[in-house]
Enzyme design. Structure first.
Site, mmCIF file in Angstrom:
data_model
loop_
_atom_site.group_PDB
_atom_site.id
_atom_site.type_symbol
_atom_site.label_atom_id
_atom_site.label_comp_id
_atom_site.label_asym_id
_atom_site.label_seq_id
_atom_site.Cartn_x
_atom_site.Cartn_y
_atom_site.Cartn_z
ATOM 1 N N THR A 24 0.662 -1.127 -0.453
ATOM 2 C CA THR A 24 -0.006 -0.181 -0.427
ATOM 3 C C THR A 24 1.001 1.163 0.096
ATOM 4 O OG1 THR A 24 -1.940 -1.117 0.786
ATOM 5 C CG2 THR A 24 -1.556 1.444 1.611
ATOM 6 N N ARG A 56 -12.956 -8.721 -1.317
ATOM 7 C CA ARG A 56 -12.489 -8.671 -0.456
ATOM 8 C C ARG A 56 -11.918 -6.970 0.210
ATOM 9 N NH1 ARG A 56 -7.151 -6.503 1.676
ATOM 10 N NH2 ARG A 56 -7.235 -7.737 3.384
ATOM 11 N N VAL A 57 -12.531 -6.551 1.346
ATOM 12 C CA VAL A 57 -12.241 -5.243 1.471
ATOM 13 C C VAL A 57 -11.120 -5.543 2.663
ATOM 14 C CG1 VAL A 57 -13.405 -3.405 2.515
ATOM 15 C CG2 VAL A 57 -14.449 -4.656 0.943
ATOM 16 N N GLY A 58 -10.735 -4.432 2.134
ATOM 17 C CA GLY A 58 -8.655 -4.481 3.648
ATOM 18 C C GLY A 58 -9.290 -3.389 4.681
ATOM 19 N N ASP A 59 -8.305 -3.302 5.105
ATOM 20 C CA ASP A 59 -8.176 -2.009 5.972
ATOM 21 C C ASP A 59 -7.817 -0.168 5.336
ATOM 22 O OD1 ASP A 59 -5.494 -2.454 4.840
ATOM 23 O OD2 ASP A 59 -4.525 -2.203 6.317
#
Ligand code: ASN
Length: 430
Positions: free
Chosen positions: A209, A237-240
């Site tokens: 990132t 998928r959803v991340g931080d």
């Protein structure tokens, strides 16, 4: 700006900036000298153009943080924008976020499932700014968005749109295929799918990132973060990175300044007072009529001057994280580190190390899966402002973190390992 804020706004604040391009399983083997130098060149170039923008008189943290991340997104070295990683199905699903410590009603924006907006971070910025208008120019009063709807707004608002092939790079595609191949081998050998393969231990699989944290001369901190997510994540998928508090956070609060202890009234003789040079107070005691206030004749001047309450001290923090996003989500890592600073009154560098440093909370959250899977791996960059004093912050619990910042003396610094190239680990250590 309220009265409290306008009091503190008069303080002289030196703008600050730090950027990152990811953290992870970096070693001198996975990052040989030529690649190391390429990252150094890129990070220094992006820091240099971003900090020269920051030095302009009217620059805001929001504009500079967006600018820095848009340059990182454009550079194929990083896992965001052009050069983002692929999902298991071979698609790019981009995520980003932006947050300010003050100044905008929405404060923070998260975007996910983006496939066509060239610079996702510019869309997050628009969603924040347009949130000041009634109806948010179509975005309404929300903080987290996904997919086609906001890409439609991006197009309407005139942002650059691209075909998904724009994000493709051969290197990320090869890592995608190799990752799937390794997974199949693990499966065949009966090894749990989330265990790191020997190939993953020997190679740097981008957890990269990218992000920036910027403090402007008005005392606002802005944090901007952008990613392709994890290599071979499942579609959807959803991340931080787009999740407020997990992969990013910015806030400010005001602390009462402690009033210096002064003697409010000490009974003393006229002789004592004269010896301290308090001629007027002796005269006032002896001839009170001479000292009546013209605007309020019933009050006498106080014999000992009282100190005004000092203005409150602004305390602001901003953080951008990188690493295994599922661990950041489980820990709500950035917000938790900020809360540690705010409620346990701990300086931000200590809170960041407590969360993301070696043997920190992120690492601990992986339990016995630490170093066998990617769990817990990561790093955080940040800026802290207390009154007019600012500090640039970073720490990480893995081999390295790509990062560059302007130090207290105005010098540009860029590190990937703890220190220079020589300090990098030779190989992945268990
Ligand atoms: N590249 C990264 O830092 C990965 C990101 N934190 C995620 O899990 O989506």
């Amino acid at each position: 700006m309220n009265e409290k804020q306008s009091n503190v706004a008069k303080q002289h604040i030196t703008p600050r900036i730090i950027i990152h391009g990811g953290a992870g399983n970096l070693t001198k083997h996975s990052l040989p000298r030529d690649k190391y130098d390429a990252y150094q060149t890129s990070l220094r170039r992006i820091l240099s153009s971003s900090s020269s923008l920051l030095s302009k008189p009217d620059s805001t943290a929001l504009d500079v943080a967006t600018f820095a991340v848009s340059l990182l997104e454009d550079d194929a070295l990083y896992n965001s924008g052009h050069g983002a990683v692929f999902t298991r199905e071979g698609k790019n699903e981009l995520e980003c976020s932006i947050m300010v410590s003050n100044g905008y009603r929405k404060r923070g924006i998260g975007c996910m499932m983006l496939q066509h907006v060239k610079n996702p971070i510019k869309l997050a910025r628009e969603l924040l700014i347009r949130g000041e208008q009634d109806g948010g120019d179509g975005s309404q009063d929300h903080c987290q968005y996904s997919g086609a709807f906001i890409e439609g707004l991006a197009e309407k608002w005139g942002l650059d749109m691209v075909d998904p092939s724009y994000f493709f790079t051969q290197q990320r595609w090869d890592e995608h295929l190799k990752g799937l191949e390794e997974e199949a081998k693990q499966k065949e050998a009966g090894i749990p799918i989330n265990e790191m393969s020997d190939w993953e231990k020997a190679n740097y699989i981008p957890l990269g990132t990218c992000g920036s944290v910027v403090l402007d001369r008005y005392g606002t901190i802005c944090v901007a973060t952008s990613t392709g997510g994890l290599t071979n994540k499942v579609g959807g998928r959803v991340g931080d990175t787009p999740t407020i508090g997990a992969g990013f956070w910015a806030e400010e609060w005001f602390e009462e300044a402690s009033v210096p202890k002064v003697q409010t009234h000490v009974p003393s003789t006229p002789l004592d007072k004269l010896s301290r040079g308090e001629v007027s107070t002796v005269l006032a005691d002896c001839f009170p009529m001479l000292f009546l206030s013209p605007s309020n004749p019933s009050t006498c001047r106080s014999s000992i001057p009282t100190l005004d309450q000092p203005p409150p001290i602004r305390h602001a923090v901003g953080m951008s994280g990188t690493g295994n996003g599922d661990s950041f989500l489980r820990m709500d890592a950035c917000r938790t580190a900020a809360a540690k600073s705010r409620f346990a009154t701990i300086p931000l560098p200590d809170s960041v190390t407590w969360m993301a440093g070696p043997k920190g909370e992120l690492q601990k959250s992986a339990g016995d899966r630490w170093h066998r899977s990617h769990e817990g791996t990561g790093g955080i960059i940040g800026v802290e402002l207390v009154g007019s004093k600012s500090t640039v912050v970073w720490d990480f619990n893995c081999g390295g973190m790509f990062r560059a910042w302007v130090d207290d003396d105005g010098e540009h610094q860029c590190l990937i390992f703890r220190e220079g190239y020589h300090s990098g680990p030779e190989s992945f250590a268990i």
